[in-house]
Design a protein around this motif. Structure first.
Motif, PDB file in Angstrom:
ATOM      1  N   ASN A 165       0.566  -1.311  -0.177  1.00  0.00           N
ATOM      2  CA  ASN A 165      -0.140   0.355   0.261  1.00  0.00           C
ATOM      3  C   ASN A 165       0.728   1.134  -0.474  1.00  0.00           C
ATOM      4  O   ASN A 165       0.742   2.285  -1.073  1.00  0.00           O
ATOM      5  CB  ASN A 165      -1.771  -0.016   1.064  1.00  0.00           C
ATOM      6  CG  ASN A 165      -1.764  -0.527   0.753  1.00  0.00           C
ATOM      7  OD1 ASN A 165      -2.783  -1.218  -0.377  1.00  0.00           O
ATOM      8  ND2 ASN A 165      -2.946  -1.277   2.070  1.00  0.00           N
ATOM      9  N   ASP A 166       2.212   0.928   0.835  1.00  0.00           N
ATOM     10  CA  ASP A 166       2.909   2.366   0.588  1.00  0.00           C
ATOM     11  C   ASP A 166       3.435   2.794  -0.566  1.00  0.00           C
ATOM     12  O   ASP A 166       3.188   3.882  -0.864  1.00  0.00           O
ATOM     13  CB  ASP A 166       4.269   2.329   1.496  1.00  0.00           C
ATOM     14  CG  ASP A 166       3.759   2.725   3.404  1.00  0.00           C
ATOM     15  OD1 ASP A 166       2.359   2.801   3.419  1.00  0.00           O
ATOM     16  OD2 ASP A 166       4.581   2.081   3.883  1.00  0.00           O
ATOM     17  N   ILE A 167       3.596   1.792  -1.345  1.00  0.00           N
ATOM     18  CA  ILE A 167       4.065   1.803  -2.694  1.00  0.00           C
ATOM     19  C   ILE A 167       2.719   2.064  -3.849  1.00  0.00           C
ATOM     20  O   ILE A 167       3.192   3.134  -4.345  1.00  0.00           O
ATOM     21  CB  ILE A 167       4.494   0.287  -3.268  1.00  0.00           C
ATOM     22  CG1 ILE A 167       5.728  -0.012  -2.398  1.00  0.00           C
ATOM     23  CG2 ILE A 167       4.968   0.332  -4.740  1.00  0.00           C
ATOM     24  CD1 ILE A 167       6.412  -1.663  -3.215  1.00  0.00           C
ATOM     25  N   THR A 168       2.270   1.675  -3.496  1.00  0.00           N
ATOM     26  CA  THR A 168       0.746   2.323  -4.539  1.00  0.00           C
ATOM     27  C   THR A 168       0.368   3.348  -4.016  1.00  0.00           C
ATOM     28  O   THR A 168       0.145   4.873  -5.260  1.00  0.00           O
ATOM     29  CB  THR A 168      -0.586   1.836  -4.154  1.00  0.00           C
ATOM     30  OG1 THR A 168      -0.300  -0.250  -4.257  1.00  0.00           O
ATOM     31  CG2 THR A 168      -1.849   2.123  -4.850  1.00  0.00           C
ATOM     32  N   ARG A 169       0.461   3.720  -2.531  1.00  0.00           N
ATOM     33  CA  ARG A 169       0.061   5.589  -2.317  1.00  0.00           C
ATOM     34  C   ARG A 169       1.484   6.626  -3.391  1.00  0.00           C
ATOM     35  O   ARG A 169       1.420   7.503  -3.436  1.00  0.00           O
ATOM     36  CB  ARG A 169       0.307   5.598  -0.924  1.00  0.00           C
ATOM     37  CG  ARG A 169      -0.737   5.766   0.259  1.00  0.00           C
ATOM     38  CD  ARG A 169      -1.269   5.285   1.400  1.00  0.00           C
ATOM     39  NE  ARG A 169      -2.164   4.084   1.519  1.00  0.00           N
ATOM     40  CZ  ARG A 169      -1.471   4.054   2.612  1.00  0.00           C
ATOM     41  NH1 ARG A 169      -0.531   3.448   2.850  1.00  0.00           N
ATOM     42  NH2 ARG A 169      -2.410   3.141   3.518  1.00  0.00           N
ATOM     43  N   LYS A 170       2.615   5.808  -2.914  1.00  0.00           N
ATOM     44  CA  LYS A 170       3.966   6.831  -3.465  1.00  0.00           C
ATOM     45  C   LYS A 170       4.111   6.692  -4.865  1.00  0.00           C
ATOM     46  O   LYS A 170       3.344   7.962  -5.914  1.00  0.00           O
ATOM     47  CB  LYS A 170       5.138   6.196  -3.162  1.00  0.00           C
ATOM     48  CG  LYS A 170       6.355   6.784  -3.866  1.00  0.00           C
ATOM     49  CD  LYS A 170       7.644   6.370  -3.561  1.00  0.00           C
ATOM     50  CE  LYS A 170       8.534   4.852  -4.114  1.00  0.00           C
ATOM     51  NZ  LYS A 170       9.011   4.565  -3.127  1.00  0.00           N
ATOM     52  N   LEU A 171       3.253   5.921  -5.547  1.00  0.00           N
ATOM     53  CA  LEU A 171       3.035   5.898  -7.095  1.00  0.00           C
ATOM     54  C   LEU A 171       1.328   6.587  -7.841  1.00  0.00           C
ATOM     55  O   LEU A 171       1.968   7.127  -8.971  1.00  0.00           O
ATOM     56  CB  LEU A 171       3.050   4.553  -7.892  1.00  0.00           C
ATOM     57  CG  LEU A 171       4.183   3.489  -7.636  1.00  0.00           C
ATOM     58  CD1 LEU A 171       4.014   2.373  -7.512  1.00  0.00           C
ATOM     59  CD2 LEU A 171       5.200   4.658  -8.484  1.00  0.00           C
ATOM     60  N   ALA A 172       0.848   6.013  -6.999  1.00  0.00           N
ATOM     61  CA  ALA A 172      -0.672   7.133  -7.279  1.00  0.00           C
ATOM     62  C   ALA A 172      -0.378   8.895  -7.186  1.00  0.00           C
ATOM     63  O   ALA A 172      -0.304   9.441  -8.172  1.00  0.00           O
ATOM     64  CB  ALA A 172      -1.153   7.601  -6.165  1.00  0.00           C
ATOM     65  N   ARG A 173       0.760   9.167  -6.233  1.00  0.00           N
ATOM     66  CA  ARG A 173       0.900  11.077  -6.426  1.00  0.00           C
ATOM     67  C   ARG A 173       1.813  10.917  -7.483  1.00  0.00           C
ATOM     68  O   ARG A 173       1.424  11.997  -7.829  1.00  0.00           O
ATOM     69  CB  ARG A 173       1.701  10.917  -4.430  1.00  0.00           C
ATOM     70  CG  ARG A 173       1.183  10.573  -3.440  1.00  0.00           C
ATOM     71  CD  ARG A 173       2.114  11.147  -1.999  1.00  0.00           C
ATOM     72  NE  ARG A 173       3.105  10.742  -2.148  1.00  0.00           N
ATOM     73  CZ  ARG A 173       3.060   9.968  -1.142  1.00  0.00           C
ATOM     74  NH1 ARG A 173       1.819   8.945  -1.093  1.00  0.00           N
ATOM     75  NH2 ARG A 173       4.186   9.282  -1.381  1.00  0.00           N
ATOM     76  N   GLU A 174       3.171  10.522  -7.737  1.00  0.00           N
ATOM     77  CA  GLU A 174       3.592  10.443  -8.893  1.00  0.00           C
ATOM     78  C   GLU A 174       3.064  10.403 -10.419  1.00  0.00           C
ATOM     79  O   GLU A 174       3.267  11.179 -10.873  1.00  0.00           O
ATOM     80  CB  GLU A 174       4.706   9.209  -9.328  1.00  0.00           C
ATOM     81  CG  GLU A 174       5.970   9.510  -9.570  1.00  0.00           C
ATOM     82  CD  GLU A 174       6.441   8.062  -9.859  1.00  0.00           C
ATOM     83  OE1 GLU A 174       7.477   8.290 -10.694  1.00  0.00           O
ATOM     84  OE2 GLU A 174       7.177   8.300  -8.399  1.00  0.00           O
ATOM     85  N   PHE A 175       2.001   9.569 -10.652  1.00  0.00           N
ATOM     86  CA  PHE A 175       1.061   9.156 -11.343  1.00  0.00           C
ATOM     87  C   PHE A 175       0.221  10.205 -11.477  1.00  0.00           C
ATOM     88  O   PHE A 175      -0.915   9.648 -12.416  1.00  0.00           O
ATOM     89  CB  PHE A 175       0.669   8.117 -12.018  1.00  0.00           C
ATOM     90  CG  PHE A 175       2.513   7.833 -12.853  1.00  0.00           C
ATOM     91  CD1 PHE A 175       3.415   7.868 -13.911  1.00  0.00           C
ATOM     92  CD2 PHE A 175       3.177   7.078 -11.807  1.00  0.00           C
ATOM     93  CE1 PHE A 175       4.263   7.130 -13.701  1.00  0.00           C
ATOM     94  CE2 PHE A 175       4.261   6.837 -12.225  1.00  0.00           C
ATOM     95  CZ  PHE A 175       5.275   6.727 -13.290  1.00  0.00           C
ATOM     96  N   ASP A 176      -0.340  10.637 -10.442  1.00  0.00           N
ATOM     97  CA  ASP A 176      -1.957  11.507 -10.789  1.00  0.00           C
ATOM     98  C   ASP A 176      -3.144  10.524  -9.751  1.00  0.00           C
ATOM     99  O   ASP A 176      -4.029  11.381 -11.286  1.00  0.00           O
ATOM    100  CB  ASP A 176      -1.664  12.650 -11.568  1.00  0.00           C
ATOM    101  CG  ASP A 176      -2.730  14.213 -11.278  1.00  0.00           C
ATOM    102  OD1 ASP A 176      -2.884  14.153  -9.586  1.00  0.00           O
ATOM    103  OD2 ASP A 176      -3.608  14.286 -12.231  1.00  0.00           O
ATOM    104  N   ALA A 177      -2.461   9.626  -9.455  1.00  0.00           N
ATOM    105  CA  ALA A 177      -4.090   8.734  -9.692  1.00  0.00           C
ATOM    106  C   ALA A 177      -5.051   8.800  -8.581  1.00  0.00           C
ATOM    107  O   ALA A 177      -4.484   9.242  -7.650  1.00  0.00           O
ATOM    108  CB  ALA A 177      -2.941   7.683  -9.311  1.00  0.00           C
TER     109      ALA A 177
END
Length: 226
Positions: A165-177
């Motif tokens: 989930n931490d990875i998901t949150r980081k990538l969501a921020r990075e890719f504006d998801a």
């Protein structure tokens, strides 16, 4: 959580938006082509719950989006058991051909099903997925995994899910998801949340997941929940 005398139903569940109310929040949403990619979470797999429509969360989101845009086109390519690499190999071409303007991308849970997960490989695979998904030009959305389910074969399963989930949150921020976070939501404490397999959320949970996604989509449109 249900009470002993009167279990929750979809109409009484405080964490479930009625479709018409959700559609009102999404008024003016621009999306006409909705696609869903990934594994069993994206399938919306789960057992029926008395008092709830027998629909997974993606179908519930589709229902509301169609109320906003009657000509909505919808494609769900997700497969139960797919790893991130498998999902990309099997589903990416169909998604690209569909040309979505809203694309949900959940993956990663099945990459944890090994004795010693390779976290660098997992994050690299998810980054590859997000890079590909962003290349479609669609608005991306994603859910974090809930904390309610466990895999007995892996005593550290909860810690694995938290790290994913931490990875998901980081990538969501990075890719504006658009990120709908279910990890610490009260639904995790429901006694009837899990299906018989003790992994997938029954429809009581699917209904809440749909609301979480719809609320975050509404926030992106610019209409916060009242």
């Amino acid at each position: 959580m249900t009470t002993a005398s009167k279990p929750l139903t979809e109409d009484t569940d405080p964490h479930v938006l009625p479709p018409a109310q959700a559609a009102a929040l999404l008024e003016g949403a621009p999306w006409k082509r909705y696609a869903v990619f990934g594994d069993s979470l994206s399938v919306g797999a789960g057992d029926p719950t008395p008092g709830y429509d027998n629909l997974g969360w993606p179908a519930r989101v589709e229902r509301v989006l169609r109320m906003v845009e009657p000509d909505l086109r919808y494609l769900n390519t997700a497969r139960i058991g797919a790893t991130t690499a498998q999902a990309l190999e099997e589903q990416a071409e169909r998604i690209v051909a569909f040309e979505p303007d809203l694309l949900h991308v959940n993956s990663g849970a099945n990459d944890l099903l090994r004795r010693n997960p390779d976290w660098e490989q997992i994050e690299d695979g998810l980054r590859t997925m997000y890079t590909w998904a962003a290349g479609t030009g669609a608005q991306l959305s994603v859910l974090t995994l809930g904390r309610a389910f466990v895999i007995p074969a892996f005593p550290d399963w909860t810690e694995r899910v938290a790290r994913l989930n931490d990875i998901t949150r980081k990538l969501a921020r990075e890719f504006d998801a658009v990120l709908a976070d279910s990890w610490d939501h009260p639904l995790n404490d429901r006694e009837n949340l899990l299906s018989e397999d003790k992994i997938h959320f029954a429809t009581t949970g699917q209904a809440v997941l749909a609301t979480l996604v719809l609320e975050q989509l509404a926030a992106r449109v610019g209409t916060p929940r009242s």
